[in-house]
Design a protein around this motif. Structure first.
Motif, PDB file in Angstrom:
ATOM      1  N   ASN A  63       0.852  -1.185   0.000  1.00 48.17           N
ATOM      2  CA  ASN A  63       0.000   0.000   0.000  1.00 48.17           C
ATOM      3  C   ASN A  63       0.890   1.237   0.000  1.00 48.17           C
ATOM      4  N   LEU A  64       0.981   1.887  -1.128  1.00 48.05           N
ATOM      5  CA  LEU A  64       1.885   3.035  -1.268  1.00 48.05           C
ATOM      6  C   LEU A  64       1.485   4.184  -0.358  1.00 48.05           C
ATOM      7  N   ASN A  65       0.208   4.451  -0.227  1.00 51.65           N
ATOM      8  CA  ASN A  65      -0.236   5.582   0.588  1.00 51.65           C
ATOM      9  C   ASN A  65       0.114   5.376   2.062  1.00 51.65           C
ATOM     10  N   GLN A  66      -0.074   4.153   2.544  1.00 49.14           N
ATOM     11  CA  GLN A  66       0.290   3.868   3.938  1.00 49.14           C
ATOM     12  C   GLN A  66       1.796   4.000   4.149  1.00 49.14           C
ATOM     13  N   TYR A  67       2.543   3.524   3.164  1.00 51.15           N
ATOM     14  CA  TYR A  67       4.007   3.590   3.256  1.00 51.15           C
ATOM     15  C   TYR A  67       4.483   5.042   3.288  1.00 51.15           C
ATOM     16  N   MET A  68       3.920   5.883   2.413  1.00 51.69           N
ATOM     17  CA  MET A  68       4.307   7.293   2.379  1.00 51.69           C
ATOM     18  C   MET A  68       3.878   8.004   3.658  1.00 51.69           C
ATOM     19  N   ASP A  69       2.722   7.646   4.171  1.00 48.34           N
ATOM     20  CA  ASP A  69       2.247   8.236   5.418  1.00 48.34           C
ATOM     21  C   ASP A  69       3.174   7.862   6.567  1.00 48.34           C
ATOM     22  N   LEU A  70       3.646   6.623   6.571  1.00 50.20           N
ATOM     23  CA  LEU A  70       4.570   6.151   7.602  1.00 50.20           C
ATOM     24  C   LEU A  70       5.873   6.944   7.582  1.00 50.20           C
ATOM     25  N   LEU A  71       6.329   7.294   6.376  1.00 48.75           N
ATOM     26  CA  LEU A  71       7.577   8.054   6.223  1.00 48.75           C
ATOM     27  C   LEU A  71       7.348   9.565   6.243  1.00 48.75           C
ATOM     28  N   ASN A  72       6.085   9.955   6.467  1.00 44.46           N
ATOM     29  CA  ASN A  72       5.717  11.373   6.511  1.00 44.46           C
ATOM     30  C   ASN A  72       6.024  12.087   5.188  1.00 44.46           C
ATOM     31  N   ILE A  73       5.820  11.366   4.099  1.00 46.55           N
ATOM     32  CA  ILE A  73       5.973  11.950   2.764  1.00 46.55           C
ATOM     33  C   ILE A  73       4.571  12.301   2.270  1.00 46.55           C
ATOM     34  N   LYS A  74       4.312  13.591   2.150  1.00 46.55           N
ATOM     35  CA  LYS A  74       2.958  14.059   1.840  1.00 46.55           C
ATOM     36  C   LYS A  74       2.907  14.553   0.389  1.00 46.55           C
ATOM     37  N   VAL A  75       2.681  13.597  -0.523  1.00 46.31           N
ATOM     38  CA  VAL A  75       2.597  13.919  -1.953  1.00 46.31           C
ATOM     39  C   VAL A  75       1.387  13.205  -2.548  1.00 46.31           C
ATOM     40  N   PRO A  76       0.516  13.918  -3.220  1.00 44.24           N
ATOM     41  CA  PRO A  76      -0.619  13.260  -3.885  1.00 44.24           C
ATOM     42  C   PRO A  76      -0.132  12.334  -5.000  1.00 44.24           C
ATOM     43  N   VAL A  77      -0.815  11.208  -5.152  1.00 38.29           N
ATOM     44  CA  VAL A  77      -0.418  10.196  -6.142  1.00 38.29           C
ATOM     45  C   VAL A  77      -1.616   9.796  -6.991  1.00 38.29           C
ATOM     46  N   ILE A  78      -1.396   9.687  -8.300  1.00 38.21           N
ATOM     47  CA  ILE A  78      -2.400   9.086  -9.179  1.00 38.21           C
ATOM     48  C   ILE A  78      -1.693   8.080 -10.090  1.00 38.21           C
ATOM     49  N   PHE A  79      -2.479   7.162 -10.655  1.00 43.20           N
ATOM     50  CA  PHE A  79      -1.952   6.167 -11.588  1.00 43.20           C
ATOM     51  C   PHE A  79      -2.564   6.442 -12.960  1.00 43.20           C
ATOM     52  N   TYR A  80      -1.705   6.799 -13.906  1.00 48.18           N
ATOM     53  CA  TYR A  80      -2.216   7.224 -15.217  1.00 48.18           C
ATOM     54  C   TYR A  80      -2.938   6.105 -15.950  1.00 48.18           C
ATOM     55  N   ASN A  81      -2.598   4.834 -15.672  1.00 46.73           N
ATOM     56  CA  ASN A  81      -3.226   3.701 -16.357  1.00 46.73           C
ATOM     57  C   ASN A  81      -4.018   2.823 -15.403  1.00 46.73           C
ATOM     58  N   ASP A  82      -4.608   3.437 -14.403  1.00 45.59           N
ATOM     59  CA  ASP A  82      -5.461   2.700 -13.459  1.00 45.59           C
ATOM     60  C   ASP A  82      -6.567   2.001 -14.249  1.00 45.59           C
ATOM     61  N   PRO A  83      -6.660   0.666 -14.138  1.00 45.42           N
ATOM     62  CA  PRO A  83      -7.656  -0.054 -14.942  1.00 45.42           C
ATOM     63  C   PRO A  83      -9.046  -0.100 -14.303  1.00 45.42           C
TER      64      PRO A  83
END
Length: 248
Positions: A63-83
């Motif tokens: 889970n990328l969002n949980q991982y970034m939250d754990l490291l206190n990295i606050k950047v919005p993420v989207i996936f250009y080819n989300d199916p």
């Protein structure tokens, strides 16, 4: 906006970068998760948006969002080819994801992202570009006769369209004969007269007489007989022609 783009398809990320840069954004591309991670960890000011390839990692195992939250990295993420879109358009889907997944730890007005999301959607959904992006190819329509039979791997293999292309590679038949073969194969559930085949030619913008068609069919059947690995026949039953696949 300052945008980081990471994709397993390097050329795709570069095209996205060029497109968004032309719209006034500052874009940086990365070809691996490690390169992207190193860049983010070395920065004091984070990018405004991460645009990622959905295939960068397994979403069930990480889970990328949980991982970034754990490291206190606050950047919005989207996936250009989300199916798996949750809205009717790709840009609305991305905006919904940003609002649902990032609003708790990123204090920003996500409506400000609408222009860049619309610009990205314009590129991703373009008929010229979309076919080259992983996960976005439209599936072939399931042939009607598949529904009547068992869904087994063996059955699908035996009825695959690939056999005529394999035959083409082996026999190197001329284009006019391969076109005829493809017409018969596409209409394999139908018995076709010479007149029917001529009409199909006309609809495809081709001209042929019934006499010429007889010669083509004869030449095609000869090529098929000469190919020892061939797994299909062209049958003529009292003036009705059919493509028939069989086991070898």
């Amino acid at each position: 906006m300052k945008v980081f783009i990471c994709s397993l398809q390097i050329e795709i990320s570069q095209i996205i970068s060029d497109h968004l840069s032309n719209k006034g954004n500052l874009c940086f591309t990365f070809s691996s998760q490690q390169d992207l991670s190193d860049a983010i960890h070395s920065m004091t000011k984070m990018p405004d948006l991460l645009i990622l390839d959905y295939l960068l990692y397994n979403h069930e195992l990480f889970n990328l969002n949980q991982y970034m939250d754990l490291l206190n990295i606050k950047v919005p993420v989207i996936f250009y080819n989300d199916p798996c879109l949750v809205r009717s358009t790709r840009s609305e889907h991305w905006l919904t994801e940003l609002e649902l997944l990032h609003s708790n730890f990123i204090q920003t007005d996500f409506s400000d992202f609408k222009p860049i999301l619309s610009d990205l959607e314009e590129l991703i959904e373009s008929k010229e570009f979309k076919p080259y992006i992983s996960l976005l190819q439209e599936p072939k329509p399931l042939p009607r006769h598949f529904i009547k039979d068992q869904y087994t791997l063996q059955y699908l293999k035996e009825n695959s369209d690939d056999c005529i292309y394999q035959f083409l590679e082996r026999s190197h038949i001329p284009n006019n004969l391969f076109y005829l073969l493809s017409v018969l194969q596409k209409n394999k559930e139908i018995e076709l007269t010479l007149k029917d085949i001529v009409e199909i030619y006309k609809k495809d913008g081709h001209k042929i007489t019934e006499e010429s068609l007889k010669v083509h069919i004869s030449n095609l059947k000869k090529q098929i007989r000469n190919d020892k690995k061939c797994s299909f026949l062209i049958i003529n039953d009292e003036g009705y022609y059919r493509f028939v696949r069989y086991k070898v």
